[in-house]
Design a protein around this motif. Sequence first.
Motif, PDB file in Angstrom:
ATOM      1  N   ASP A  11       0.857  -1.184   0.000  1.00  0.00           N
ATOM      2  CA  ASP A  11       0.000   0.000   0.000  1.00  0.00           C
ATOM      3  C   ASP A  11       0.896   1.238   0.000  1.00  0.00           C
ATOM      4  O   ASP A  11       1.738   1.411   0.892  1.00  0.00           O
ATOM      5  CB  ASP A  11      -0.872   0.031   1.262  1.00  0.00           C
ATOM      6  CG  ASP A  11      -2.043  -0.930   1.206  1.00  0.00           C
ATOM      7  OD1 ASP A  11      -2.595  -1.125   0.110  1.00  0.00           O
ATOM      8  OD2 ASP A  11      -2.407  -1.472   2.265  1.00  0.00           O
ATOM      9  N   VAL A  83      -3.170   4.390  -2.184  1.00  0.00           N
ATOM     10  CA  VAL A  83      -4.313   4.638  -1.309  1.00  0.00           C
ATOM     11  C   VAL A  83      -4.640   6.129  -1.324  1.00  0.00           C
ATOM     12  O   VAL A  83      -3.766   6.977  -1.134  1.00  0.00           O
ATOM     13  CB  VAL A  83      -4.001   4.181   0.132  1.00  0.00           C
ATOM     14  CG1 VAL A  83      -5.199   4.407   1.032  1.00  0.00           C
ATOM     15  CG2 VAL A  83      -3.583   2.713   0.141  1.00  0.00           C
ATOM     16  N   TYR A  92      -8.730   3.014  -3.565  1.00  0.00           N
ATOM     17  CA  TYR A  92      -7.476   2.429  -4.035  1.00  0.00           C
ATOM     18  C   TYR A  92      -7.362   2.480  -5.554  1.00  0.00           C
ATOM     19  O   TYR A  92      -8.347   2.338  -6.276  1.00  0.00           O
ATOM     20  CB  TYR A  92      -7.383   0.956  -3.596  1.00  0.00           C
ATOM     21  CG  TYR A  92      -7.458   0.750  -2.110  1.00  0.00           C
ATOM     22  CD1 TYR A  92      -6.308   0.577  -1.345  1.00  0.00           C
ATOM     23  CD2 TYR A  92      -8.685   0.722  -1.447  1.00  0.00           C
ATOM     24  CE1 TYR A  92      -6.374   0.377   0.025  1.00  0.00           C
ATOM     25  CE2 TYR A  92      -8.767   0.529  -0.077  1.00  0.00           C
ATOM     26  CZ  TYR A  92      -7.608   0.361   0.655  1.00  0.00           C
ATOM     27  OH  TYR A  92      -7.683   0.174   2.002  1.00  0.00           O
ATOM     28  N   VAL A 243      -7.921   1.650   6.716  1.00  0.00           N
ATOM     29  CA  VAL A 243      -7.176   0.610   6.016  1.00  0.00           C
ATOM     30  C   VAL A 243      -7.005  -0.612   6.921  1.00  0.00           C
ATOM     31  O   VAL A 243      -6.470  -0.508   8.023  1.00  0.00           O
ATOM     32  CB  VAL A 243      -5.796   1.135   5.562  1.00  0.00           C
ATOM     33  CG1 VAL A 243      -5.012   0.032   4.852  1.00  0.00           C
ATOM     34  CG2 VAL A 243      -5.957   2.345   4.651  1.00  0.00           C
TER      35      VAL A 243
END
Length: 305
Positions: A11, A83, A92, A243
């Motif tokens: 991420d 993100v 995303y 998240v």
Amino acid sequence: MILCCGEALIDMIPNEAGAYTPHVGGAVLNTAIALGRLGVSTGLITGLSSDPFGAMIAEHMTASNVSTAYAVRSARNTTLAFVHLDEGQATYTFYDEGTATREIRPDDIDPAPPETEAMFFGGISLCNPPVADSLLTLALAQPERRLVMADPNIRPSFVSDHDGYRARLNALIGRADIIKLSDDDLNWIEPGTASLADKAQAILARGPKMFLLTEGGDGATVYLQGGRHLHVAAQKATVVDTVGAGDTFNAGCLAALRAADALHPAAIADLPEAILHDMLTLAARAAAVTVSRAGANPPWASELA
């Protein structure tokens, strides 16, 4: 042991200055990490790259007591997810094609070892072939005595073939013992104006023994065959970002069922209310810790003691 099956990725999350920084993530990896930190013997079937990001993922897994022995190793790149945060809510953008997880074929995956108690499937790895078809084949091959849980964690913008994706999800729902969906996911799978409770019953009618519905700040509800259901409120938390919250919730449910010696299909349908309440409460508490800090950073068991 619980085997989690799906993506491990990086991420790219913006910091306070707006610059993107790498964090180990992926819905299925997050669930595995949360399970390992809660003291559950856990392995991850995923694609693991030989690139620096792959090494970062492997180190993160090992540090959280998640076995890398079941990973499919390759020199392909690691999947990246950029993100975007809006008041803590995450969306995303994925860079996945041709990557270590996306290119997994059925023959790349070894059979689950006999000591495997449960298999968990989910995330973007269910979206697009070849890995999506490989994971469905794996799920359908599991013996009836082995519990299967799935959380599609639906990302409609990432799906290349919506009809194929729906067919894949329908097949997975038909095999799974436990399905978990957010309210948004449920409305995508079951469009229309029916209530969430009626849509939950429609999911159960497809075959699962348990359906878990999460509604963010409105808490979570478990629905069982025969009309039984139980709701718990969300735990209070100062939200940094969301998240990994749902992924941690999944782990909390599995860990609680294992602690209650209920991690097998025959036990699910008749669980007493006390066990269901403990399961949802642990899952909600763990998720609340995750949303209180940046990125997917699930709690350790000691933090929930």
